[in-house]
Motif scaffolding. Structure first.
Motif, PDB file in Angstrom:
ATOM      1  N   ALA A 136       0.840  -1.207   0.000  1.00 45.29           N
ATOM      2  CA  ALA A 136       0.000   0.000   0.000  1.00 45.29           C
ATOM      3  C   ALA A 136       0.867   1.246   0.000  1.00 45.29           C
ATOM      4  N   TYR A 137       1.933   1.197   0.804  1.00 46.44           N
ATOM      5  CA  TYR A 137       2.772   2.397   0.877  1.00 46.44           C
ATOM      6  C   TYR A 137       3.488   2.661  -0.443  1.00 46.44           C
ATOM      7  N   TYR A 138       4.029   1.614  -1.042  1.00 40.40           N
ATOM      8  CA  TYR A 138       4.798   1.798  -2.291  1.00 40.40           C
ATOM      9  C   TYR A 138       3.881   2.147  -3.458  1.00 40.40           C
ATOM     10  N   VAL A 188      18.319   5.555 -10.098  1.00 37.99           N
ATOM     11  CA  VAL A 188      17.379   5.022  -9.112  1.00 37.99           C
ATOM     12  C   VAL A 188      16.918   6.207  -8.268  1.00 37.99           C
ATOM     13  N   THR A 189      15.665   6.579  -8.380  1.00 38.08           N
ATOM     14  CA  THR A 189      15.233   7.793  -7.697  1.00 38.08           C
ATOM     15  C   THR A 189      14.962   7.527  -6.222  1.00 38.08           C
ATOM     16  N   ALA A 190      14.744   8.606  -5.472  1.00 38.12           N
ATOM     17  CA  ALA A 190      14.589   8.508  -4.012  1.00 38.12           C
ATOM     18  C   ALA A 190      13.194   8.017  -3.654  1.00 38.12           C
ATOM     19  N   THR A 191      13.130   6.908  -2.960  1.00 36.41           N
ATOM     20  CA  THR A 191      11.838   6.400  -2.487  1.00 36.41           C
ATOM     21  C   THR A 191      12.026   5.992  -1.028  1.00 36.41           C
ATOM     22  N   LEU A 240      21.972  13.011  -3.147  1.00 34.37           N
ATOM     23  CA  LEU A 240      21.105  13.089  -1.961  1.00 34.37           C
ATOM     24  C   LEU A 240      19.794  13.780  -2.326  1.00 34.37           C
ATOM     25  N   GLN A 241      18.688  13.153  -1.946  1.00 35.98           N
ATOM     26  CA  GLN A 241      17.383  13.822  -2.048  1.00 35.98           C
ATOM     27  C   GLN A 241      17.104  14.448  -0.690  1.00 35.98           C
ATOM     28  N   LEU A 242      16.716  15.704  -0.692  1.00 33.67           N
ATOM     29  CA  LEU A 242      16.550  16.404   0.592  1.00 33.67           C
ATOM     30  C   LEU A 242      15.126  16.899   0.799  1.00 33.67           C
ATOM     31  N   TYR A 243      14.531  16.485   1.931  1.00 44.80           N
ATOM     32  CA  TYR A 243      13.351  17.165   2.437  1.00 44.80           C
ATOM     33  C   TYR A 243      13.900  18.227   3.382  1.00 44.80           C
ATOM     34  N   VAL A 244      13.545  19.481   3.158  1.00 49.12           N
ATOM     35  CA  VAL A 244      14.134  20.554   3.958  1.00 49.12           C
ATOM     36  C   VAL A 244      13.453  20.627   5.321  1.00 49.12           C
ATOM     37  N   ALA A 307       2.276   6.083   7.433  1.00 49.08           N
ATOM     38  CA  ALA A 307       3.586   6.171   8.084  1.00 49.08           C
ATOM     39  C   ALA A 307       4.365   7.387   7.604  1.00 49.08           C
ATOM     40  N   ALA A 308       4.432   7.619   6.293  1.00 51.20           N
ATOM     41  CA  ALA A 308       5.349   8.673   5.807  1.00 51.20           C
ATOM     42  C   ALA A 308       4.971  10.011   6.403  1.00 51.20           C
ATOM     43  N   ARG A 309       3.664  10.316   6.444  1.00 50.98           N
ATOM     44  CA  ARG A 309       3.226  11.625   6.973  1.00 50.98           C
ATOM     45  C   ARG A 309       3.694  11.758   8.402  1.00 50.98           C
ATOM     46  N   GLY A 364       2.943  10.694  -8.629  1.00 42.48           N
ATOM     47  CA  GLY A 364       1.493  10.772  -8.424  1.00 42.48           C
ATOM     48  C   GLY A 364       1.094  10.694  -6.965  1.00 42.48           C
ATOM     49  N   ARG A 365       2.025  10.954  -6.066  1.00 42.64           N
ATOM     50  CA  ARG A 365       1.748  10.794  -4.610  1.00 42.64           C
ATOM     51  C   ARG A 365       1.438  12.122  -3.942  1.00 42.64           C
ATOM     52  N   GLN A 366       1.475  13.187  -4.707  1.00 41.06           N
ATOM     53  CA  GLN A 366       1.261  14.522  -4.154  1.00 41.06           C
ATOM     54  C   GLN A 366      -0.011  15.124  -4.703  1.00 41.06           C
ATOM     55  N   ASP A 398      10.816  12.164 -13.993  1.00 40.51           N
ATOM     56  CA  ASP A 398      10.518  10.846 -13.433  1.00 40.51           C
ATOM     57  C   ASP A 398       9.007  10.685 -13.375  1.00 40.51           C
ATOM     58  N   GLY A 399       8.574   9.450 -13.132  1.00 36.47           N
ATOM     59  CA  GLY A 399       7.140   9.170 -13.019  1.00 36.47           C
ATOM     60  C   GLY A 399       6.655   8.278 -14.139  1.00 36.47           C
ATOM     61  N   GLY A 400       6.275   7.050 -13.801  1.00 33.21           N
ATOM     62  CA  GLY A 400       5.646   6.168 -14.777  1.00 33.21           C
ATOM     63  C   GLY A 400       6.572   5.565 -15.804  1.00 33.21           C
ATOM     64  N   VAL A 401       7.908   5.731 -15.633  1.00 30.08           N
ATOM     65  CA  VAL A 401       8.841   5.122 -16.593  1.00 30.08           C
ATOM     66  C   VAL A 401       8.892   3.625 -16.337  1.00 30.08           C
ATOM     67  N   ARG A 402       8.430   2.836 -17.330  1.00 20.63           N
ATOM     68  CA  ARG A 402       8.358   1.381 -17.141  1.00 20.63           C
ATOM     69  C   ARG A 402       8.985   0.628 -18.313  1.00 20.63           C
ATOM     70  N   ARG A 403       9.241   1.314 -19.398  1.00 19.68           N
ATOM     71  CA  ARG A 403       9.803   0.696 -20.590  1.00 19.68           C
ATOM     72  C   ARG A 403      10.988   1.523 -21.070  1.00 19.68           C
TER      73      ARG A 403
HETATM   74  C1  LIG Z   1       7.125   5.158  -4.888  1.00 17.84           C
HETATM   75  C2  LIG Z   1       7.625   6.174  -3.913  1.00 17.84           C
HETATM   76  C3  LIG Z   1       8.012   7.426  -4.386  1.00 17.84           C
HETATM   77  C4  LIG Z   1       8.492   8.395  -3.502  1.00 17.84           C
HETATM   78  C5  LIG Z   1       8.562   8.089  -2.111  1.00 17.84           C
HETATM   79  C6  LIG Z   1       8.191   6.838  -1.618  1.00 17.84           C
HETATM   80  C7  LIG Z   1       7.710   5.884  -2.529  1.00 17.84           C
HETATM   81  C8  LIG Z   1       7.307   4.547  -2.001  1.00 17.84           C
HETATM   82  N1  LIG Z   1       8.950   9.107  -1.233  1.00 17.84           N
HETATM   83  S1  LIG Z   1       7.800   9.570  -0.138  1.00 17.84           S
HETATM   84  O1  LIG Z   1       7.565   8.480   0.772  1.00 17.84           O
HETATM   85  O2  LIG Z   1       8.200  10.771   0.532  1.00 17.84           O
HETATM   86  O3  LIG Z   1       6.622   9.873  -0.981  1.00 17.84           O
HETATM   87  C9  LIG Z   1       9.789  10.059  -1.724  1.00 17.84           C
HETATM   88  C10 LIG Z   1      10.690  10.794  -0.885  1.00 17.84           C
HETATM   89  O4  LIG Z   1      10.943  10.435   0.266  1.00 17.84           O
HETATM   90  N2  LIG Z   1      11.297  11.900  -1.433  1.00 17.84           N
HETATM   91  C11 LIG Z   1      11.098  12.288  -2.749  1.00 17.84           C
HETATM   92  O5  LIG Z   1      11.652  13.289  -3.199  1.00 17.84           O
HETATM   93  N3  LIG Z   1      10.300  11.546  -3.586  1.00 17.84           N
HETATM   94  C12 LIG Z   1       9.687  10.437  -3.107  1.00 17.84           C
HETATM   95  N4  LIG Z   1       8.979   9.631  -3.955  1.00 17.84           N
HETATM   96  C13 LIG Z   1       8.822  10.011  -5.385  1.00 17.84           C
HETATM   97  C14 LIG Z   1       9.969   9.424  -6.231  1.00 17.84           C
HETATM   98  O6  LIG Z   1      11.194  10.085  -5.971  1.00 17.84           O
HETATM   99  C15 LIG Z   1       9.678   9.576  -7.722  1.00 17.84           C
HETATM  100  O7  LIG Z   1       9.321  10.916  -7.984  1.00 17.84           O
HETATM  101  C16 LIG Z   1       8.575   8.620  -8.184  1.00 17.84           C
HETATM  102  O8  LIG Z   1       8.688   7.383  -7.516  1.00 17.84           O
HETATM  103  C17 LIG Z   1       8.698   8.377  -9.682  1.00 17.84           C
HETATM  104  O9  LIG Z   1       7.602   7.629 -10.105  1.00 17.84           O
HETATM  105  P1  LIG Z   1       7.651   6.036 -10.322  1.00 17.84           P
HETATM  106  O10 LIG Z   1       7.568   5.433  -8.962  1.00 17.84           O
HETATM  107  O11 LIG Z   1       6.429   5.786 -11.156  1.00 17.84           O
HETATM  108  O12 LIG Z   1       8.926   5.689 -11.046  1.00 17.84           O
END
Ligand SMILES: Cc1cc2c(cc1C)[n+](S(=O)(=O)[O-])c1c(=O)[nH]c(=O)nc-1n2C[C@H](O)[C@H](O)[C@H](O)COP(=O)(O)O
Length: 500
Positions: A136-138, A188-191, A240-244, A307-309, A364-366, A398-403
């Motif tokens: 659910a979180y991912y 590999v983006t920040a997750t 480094l990805q930074l949340y300020v 959890a993240a919030r 798409g998480r914002q 970034d976002g939705g890159v799968r191919r």
């Molecule tokens: C999937 C995922 C994404 C998160 C992510 C956690 C997950 C599980 N988290 S979050 O908990 O705050 O939302 C971060 C994060 O720590 N910092 C950030 O800049 N982006 C965060 N992102 C966004 C991420 O860096 C990319 O913008 C996004 O994952 C790209 O989309 P795809 O997953 O479709 O490749």
């Protein structure tokens, strides 16, 4: 703790168990006891989750969410009570969880790794084998998850105009990102919270990135500590990805430590002054008293975003353009803004002196109904070219890159590279490092083939003439009939109903 432990003797489970209330609360983490009585009201995840483990071993719940150095950093030394003789700690009687039993059966029957032929296969397997809260979180997107779906479907609105009779015998996928040579134009983006999916967490992604010579962006909200992830690196580049943080001294310390450790880029996340409302994540937390989203208690922490919030209450919503000069003054690392969503802000970023942007909506998480990174890219590049500014900064999406075709479309439109998030999380969660390795190799294989078919032998040949983007701005939102939508729109399958 006078009388309860001499230097040589360890605490017993029974001694710890006596401190199991709000008035006196001890927990065991990694074999040591901690007095968290006074800390409890400030816990970002609220007091309930701590009380659930009062007097007990909380390690299993604690480890995926907290970097290992959390207690060192944030709990006063006087509250570190010392080692516990774990042989005296009563094993928690685990009531049989039918969901968990079913999950273990699905794990036993999961496809072998070689049956994963593309990045979506990893998602399909991960959905079946991951713990519900981790999935659910991912997988969560914000609100109706329209942008989550648009991120990938936007690529389906771009068509190729391939060249023919070009010599494509030798294909070179390499490029540079912020001056670092990489084997293929993705990173590999920040997750956050990597240990939700894999007990080792983000260091698994570090090893995969090393093997394929791609860059890893280290998240502020990683499960592993920053130094653990840097230590796991083997002569490879990381960003480094930074949340300020509202406390700029903490932010300055994090940034300068990252630079001292050798980070080669600072990506300031600018699309999350508050974390988005991810209902799948919230729903799955319902059964976990620790982040009871229908919080009716007196907690002072808004934990309605899962959890993240809860662990991101430090993020500073007052961050603004006026802070950029300060960032430029505290580090020599290239500074990029992650989460830019329109051309006006790209121009402001260039004028502010930053080194690049990531056109992104945070997967798409914002903000739901934010446009996809690829669509914003198609808006930005022609405007920069008009000003002769297309080489002033490096532009990523970034976002939705799968191919690999998604990567190629982004580079045709002018991106330097793309960030990929969930696919590597799913690969890591389902198959560990071998999964990440295979996912990256599949992308390389796809990319080599598609470059040949589009008639290009190196990425610097990719250009806007190779794509047709006329359909890109049409936002026919799909009816949420897909797996994500079914899960989101069917409140009656929440844990309570399921149990009945
Ligand atoms: C999937 C995922 C994404 C998160 C992510 C956690 C997950 C599980 N988290 S979050 O908990 O705050 O939302 C971060 C994060 O720590 N910092 C950030 O800049 N982006 C965060 N992102 C966004 C991420 O860096 C990319 O913008 C996004 O994952 C790209 O989309 P795809 O997953 O479709 O490749």
């Amino acid at each position: 703790v006078p009388g309860e432990q001499t230097q040589s003797k360890k605490l017993t489970g029974e001694q710890v168990a006596q401190h199991n209330s709000r008035e006196s609360c001890w927990v065991i983490i990694h074999g040591c006891a901690y007095d968290v009585t006074e800390f409890m009201p400030e816990h970002p995840g609220g007091p309930k989750i701590i009380l659930k483990y009062a007097g007990k071993d909380a390690t299993e719940e604690y480890a995926p969410i907290h970097p290992p150095d959390t207690l060192e950093k944030y709990l006063d030394k006087s509250k570190h009570l010392g080692e516990v003789d774990m042989s005296t700690v009563e094993e928690e009687k685990k009531e049989v969880d039918p969901d968990e039993e079913e999950r273990q059966m699905r794990i036993a029957r999961m496809p072998i790794l070689e049956q994963c032929y593309n990045l979506m296969d990893f998602e399909a397997v991960a959905r079946r084998v991951m713990k519900k809260t981790a999935w659910a979180y991912y997988s969560s997107g914000a609100d109706d998850e329209i942008t989550l779906r648009e991120n990938h479907s936007a690529f389906h609105k771009i068509w190729f105009r391939p060249r023919i009779l070009e010599n494509v015998e030798h294909i070179d996928l390499s490029t540079t990102m912020l001056g670092t040579k990489v084997d293929i134009p993705f990173y590999v983006t920040a997750t956050a919270l990597g240990k939700l999916g894999n007990p080792e967490g983000e260091v698994v992604l570090t090893r995969g990135a090393k093997k394929h010579n791609v860059i890893q962006m280290i998240p502020t909200l990683a499960s592993c500590s920053f130094d653990e992830i840097m230590d796991a690196a083997d002569d490879q580049v990381q960003w480094l990805q930074l949340y300020v943080n509202k406390n700029r001294d903490i932010t300055k310390r994090i940034v300068q430590h990252a630079e001292a450790r050798g980070c080669k880029g600072l990506f300031i996340t600018v699309d999350a002054p508050q974390l988005g409302r991810r209902e799948k994540d919230m729903r799955s937390k319902f059964s976990d008293v620790g982040s009871n989203v229908q919080n009716t208690g007196g907690d002072n922490v808004d934990r309605s975003q899962g959890a993240a919030r809860a662990i991101s209450s430090f993020i500073d919503p007052s961050l603004s353009w006026k802070d950029i000069p300060w960032f430029l003054s505290i580090t020599k690392m290239p500074i990029l803004l992650k989460g830019v969503q329109r051309v006006e802000d790209v121009i402001r970023a260039i004028e502010a002196g930053v080194h690049g942007v990531v056109l992104s909506n945070h997967g798409g998480r914002q903000l739901d109904f934010a446009r996809s990174g690829i669509e914003v890219l198609a808006e930005v590049m022609p405007v920069l070219r008009e000003r002769n500014w297309e080489n002033r900064i490096e532009i990523y999406i970034d976002g939705g890159v799968r191919r690999a075709t998604d990567i190629i479309k982004a580079l045709c439109l002018g991106a330097k590279g793309v960030g990929i998030g969930r696919p590597f999380l799913y690969a890591m969660s389902a198959y560990g490092l071998p999964g990440v390795d295979r996912a990256m190799q599949l992308l390389k294989d796809e990319m080599e083939m598609n470059m040949r078919l589009i008639g290009c032998s190196s990425v610097d040949q990719l250009n806007p003439g190779l794509v047709d983007t006329r359909a890109l701005a049409s936002h026919a939102t799909t009816v949420p009939g897909d797996s994500l939508g079914l899960g989101v729109y069917d409140p009656l399958v929440g844990p309570r109903e399921k149990a009945e």
